[in-house]
Scaffold this motif. Structure first.
Motif, mmCIF file in Angstrom:
data_model
loop_
_atom_site.group_PDB
_atom_site.id
_atom_site.type_symbol
_atom_site.label_atom_id
_atom_site.label_comp_id
_atom_site.label_asym_id
_atom_site.label_seq_id
_atom_site.Cartn_x
_atom_site.Cartn_y
_atom_site.Cartn_z
ATOM 1 N N LYS A 35 0.820 -1.321 0.068
ATOM 2 C CA LYS A 35 0.021 -0.117 0.073
ATOM 3 C C LYS A 35 0.861 1.270 0.067
ATOM 4 O O LYS A 35 0.391 2.342 -0.365
ATOM 5 C CB LYS A 35 -1.005 -0.018 1.127
ATOM 6 N N ARG A 36 2.094 1.202 0.295
ATOM 7 C CA ARG A 36 3.107 2.221 0.148
ATOM 8 C C ARG A 36 3.401 2.513 -1.359
ATOM 9 O O ARG A 36 4.312 3.447 -1.498
ATOM 10 C CB ARG A 36 4.216 2.089 1.040
ATOM 11 N N GLY A 37 3.039 1.781 -2.400
ATOM 12 C CA GLY A 37 3.322 1.916 -3.538
ATOM 13 C C GLY A 37 4.407 1.048 -4.181
ATOM 14 O O GLY A 37 5.023 0.160 -3.511
ATOM 15 N N PHE A 38 4.900 1.239 -5.559
ATOM 16 C CA PHE A 38 5.618 0.567 -6.107
ATOM 17 C C PHE A 38 7.294 0.732 -5.715
ATOM 18 O O PHE A 38 7.858 -0.274 -5.893
ATOM 19 C CB PHE A 38 5.635 0.784 -7.728
ATOM 20 N N GLY A 39 7.627 2.031 -5.304
ATOM 21 C CA GLY A 39 8.937 2.201 -4.969
ATOM 22 C C GLY A 39 9.350 1.239 -3.787
ATOM 23 O O GLY A 39 10.568 0.538 -4.118
ATOM 24 N N PRO A 40 8.638 1.135 -2.701
ATOM 25 C CA PRO A 40 9.199 0.388 -1.664
ATOM 26 C C PRO A 40 8.953 -1.365 -2.196
ATOM 27 O O PRO A 40 9.875 -1.943 -1.653
ATOM 28 C CB PRO A 40 8.035 0.546 -0.566
ATOM 29 N N LEU A 41 8.133 -1.603 -3.200
ATOM 30 C CA LEU A 41 8.087 -2.836 -3.544
ATOM 31 C C LEU A 41 9.210 -3.471 -4.268
ATOM 32 O O LEU A 41 9.567 -4.624 -4.562
ATOM 33 C CB LEU A 41 6.739 -3.351 -4.083
ATOM 34 N N MET A 42 10.019 -2.420 -4.950
ATOM 35 C CA MET A 42 11.098 -2.570 -5.510
ATOM 36 C C MET A 42 12.428 -2.615 -4.810
ATOM 37 O O MET A 42 13.331 -3.488 -4.501
ATOM 38 C CB MET A 42 11.408 -1.604 -6.797
ATOM 39 N N LEU A 43 12.376 -1.517 -3.738
ATOM 40 C CA LEU A 43 13.414 -1.453 -3.011
ATOM 41 C C LEU A 43 13.768 -2.267 -1.791
ATOM 42 O O LEU A 43 14.755 -2.870 -1.653
ATOM 43 C CB LEU A 43 13.184 0.106 -2.285
ATOM 44 N N ILE A 44 12.628 -2.547 -0.912
ATOM 45 C CA ILE A 44 12.823 -3.368 0.196
ATOM 46 C C ILE A 44 13.299 -4.660 -0.230
ATOM 47 O O ILE A 44 14.370 -5.170 0.408
ATOM 48 C CB ILE A 44 11.490 -3.458 1.140
ATOM 49 N N PRO A 45 12.646 -5.473 -1.276
ATOM 50 C CA PRO A 45 12.993 -6.715 -1.489
ATOM 51 C C PRO A 45 14.500 -6.536 -1.901
ATOM 52 O O PRO A 45 15.470 -7.544 -1.891
ATOM 53 C CB PRO A 45 12.086 -7.245 -2.424
ATOM 54 N N ALA A 46 14.852 -5.565 -2.815
ATOM 55 C CA ALA A 46 16.312 -5.561 -3.372
ATOM 56 C C ALA A 46 17.253 -5.392 -2.354
ATOM 57 O O ALA A 46 18.207 -6.172 -2.227
ATOM 58 C CB ALA A 46 16.497 -4.283 -4.307
ATOM 59 N N LEU A 47 16.946 -4.719 -1.362
ATOM 60 C CA LEU A 47 17.942 -4.812 0.199
ATOM 61 C C LEU A 47 18.085 -5.989 0.724
ATOM 62 O O LEU A 47 19.212 -6.313 1.190
ATOM 63 C CB LEU A 47 17.191 -3.664 1.027
ATOM 64 N N VAL A 48 16.802 -6.817 0.629
ATOM 65 C CA VAL A 48 17.230 -8.098 1.243
ATOM 66 C C VAL A 48 17.902 -8.812 0.417
ATOM 67 O O VAL A 48 18.747 -9.811 0.832
ATOM 68 C CB VAL A 48 15.481 -8.639 1.484
ATOM 69 N N VAL A 49 17.500 -8.780 -0.722
ATOM 70 C CA VAL A 49 18.644 -9.603 -1.839
ATOM 71 C C VAL A 49 19.997 -9.463 -1.785
ATOM 72 O O VAL A 49 20.866 -10.309 -1.849
ATOM 73 C CB VAL A 49 17.920 -9.641 -3.076
ATOM 74 N N VAL A 50 20.446 -8.224 -1.477
ATOM 75 C CA VAL A 50 21.790 -8.101 -1.308
ATOM 76 C C VAL A 50 22.227 -8.289 0.148
ATOM 77 O O VAL A 50 23.511 -8.295 -0.015
ATOM 78 C CB VAL A 50 22.196 -6.306 -1.620
ATOM 79 N N THR A 51 21.507 -8.914 0.903
ATOM 80 C CA THR A 51 22.247 -9.355 2.295
ATOM 81 C C THR A 51 22.433 -10.994 1.908
ATOM 82 O O THR A 51 22.236 -11.529 0.643
ATOM 83 C CB THR A 51 21.173 -9.409 2.931
ATOM 84 N N PRO A 52 23.014 -11.626 2.687
ATOM 85 C CA PRO A 52 23.308 -13.032 2.484
ATOM 86 C C PRO A 52 22.210 -13.894 2.054
ATOM 87 O O PRO A 52 22.456 -14.975 1.547
ATOM 88 C CB PRO A 52 24.030 -13.432 4.033
ATOM 89 N N ILE A 53 20.914 -13.234 2.314
ATOM 90 C CA ILE A 53 19.554 -14.147 1.966
ATOM 91 C C ILE A 53 19.860 -14.371 0.389
ATOM 92 O O ILE A 53 19.268 -15.339 -0.307
ATOM 93 C CB ILE A 53 18.449 -13.603 2.204
ATOM 94 N N GLY A 54 20.360 -13.256 -0.257
ATOM 95 C CA GLY A 54 20.250 -13.222 -1.717
ATOM 96 C C GLY A 54 21.470 -14.398 -2.269
ATOM 97 O O GLY A 54 21.309 -14.870 -3.706
ATOM 98 N N GLY A 55 22.036 -15.008 -1.561
ATOM 99 C CA GLY A 55 22.864 -16.248 -1.899
ATOM 100 C C GLY A 55 22.290 -17.455 -1.806
ATOM 101 O O GLY A 55 22.732 -18.403 -2.346
#
Length: 195
Positions: A35-55
Motif C-alpha cells: 500500500k506504500r506504492g511500487f517504489g518500496p516494493l522494488m527497494l525493500i526486496p532488493a535490499l534483502v537480496v543484497v544481504t546473505p539471503i540473496g545467496g
C-alpha cells in the motif's frame, strides 16, 4: 506512501511482519508494504537480496519474477498490484527475514539521511512507468546471472536505486538510477555472453 515516511520506517514495518511465528510469505510482504506504492516494493526486496539471503539459490530469481510481474502492472497503469498465488504463497523463514531487516536497517537509515525530495519532477508520472520498464528489463537478466557468483547484484542494485528514487521522491537518485540501470543491462549482457 505516507508523506513523511522513510525507508527505515518501511524496513521496520517489514521487521514487524517478520516478528511472529512460522514463515513469512511473499503475499504477507506485499500486503504489508504494497500500500506504500511500487517504489518500496522494488527497494525493500532488493535490499534483502543484497544481504546473505540473496545467496540462497532461487531467491534472486523469485525476487526478479515478483518485481517483473509488479512492474508490468505499473506499466499498464493498474492501481492495485496483484501476484499469482504460487508466488504469494512462497515463504521465507521469519528468522532469516528478521536477520535481513536487521542488516538493512542501518543502510535504510543512511539512505534516509542522504536522499530525499530533490528535483521531484523526475519522479512524477510518467517516471514510475519508465522505472518499471527499466526494472522489468533488469529482472530478465537476473535468472541467468544467478549462476555467476554475485553477478545478480548488478541488476538488483539498479532496481534498488529505482525503488529508492520513487520511494523518497528524489529526482537526482532517479537520474543516477537510470544510468546504473543501463549500465546494469549492458554489464549483465556482457557477463552472460562472456560467462
Amino acid at each position: 506512501m505516507a508523506e513523511n515516511e522513510t525507508v527505515e520506517q518501511i524496513v521496520d514495518a517489514l521487521r514487524e511482519e517478520a516478528s511472529g511465528d512460522g514463515d513469512v510469505s511473499v503475499g504477507d510482504v506485499l500486503d504489508r508494504i504494497g500500500k506504500r506504492g511500487f517504489g518500496p516494493l522494488m527497494l525493500i526486496p532488493a535490499l534483502v537480496v543484497v544481504t546473505p539471503i540473496g545467496g540462497i539459490p532461487t531467491v534472486p530469481t523469485l525476487f526478479a519474477m515478483t518485481v517483473a510481474l509488479l512492474a508490468l502492472q505499473v506499466i499498464f497503469g493498474r492501481r492495485s498490484l496483484w501476484l499469482p498465488r504460487v508466488i504469494r504463497d512462497r515463504a521465507l523463514a521469519r528468522k532469516r527475514l528478521m536477520q535481513a531487516t536487521d542488516k538493512a536497517r542501518p543502510v535504510a537509515r543512511r539512505l534516509d539521511g542522504l536522499f530525499g525530495k530533490r528535483f521531484e519532477a523526475l519522479t512524477r508520472p510518467p517516471a514510475p512507468r519508465v522505472a518499471a520498464g527499466l526494472a522489468l528489463m533488469l529482472c530478465l537478466t537476473i535468472p541467468p546471472l544467478e549462476f555467476i557468483p554475485f553477478a545478480a547484484l548488478l541488476p538488483v542494485s539498479g532496481i534498488a536505486l529505482l525503488g529508492l528514487a520513487i520511494t523518497l521522491r528524489d529526482g537526482l537518485v532517479m537520474a543516477l538510477a537510470w544510468i546504473i540501470s543501463i549500465l546494469g543491462l549492458i554489464g549483465g549482457a556482457w557477463l552472460m555472453i562472456s560467462g
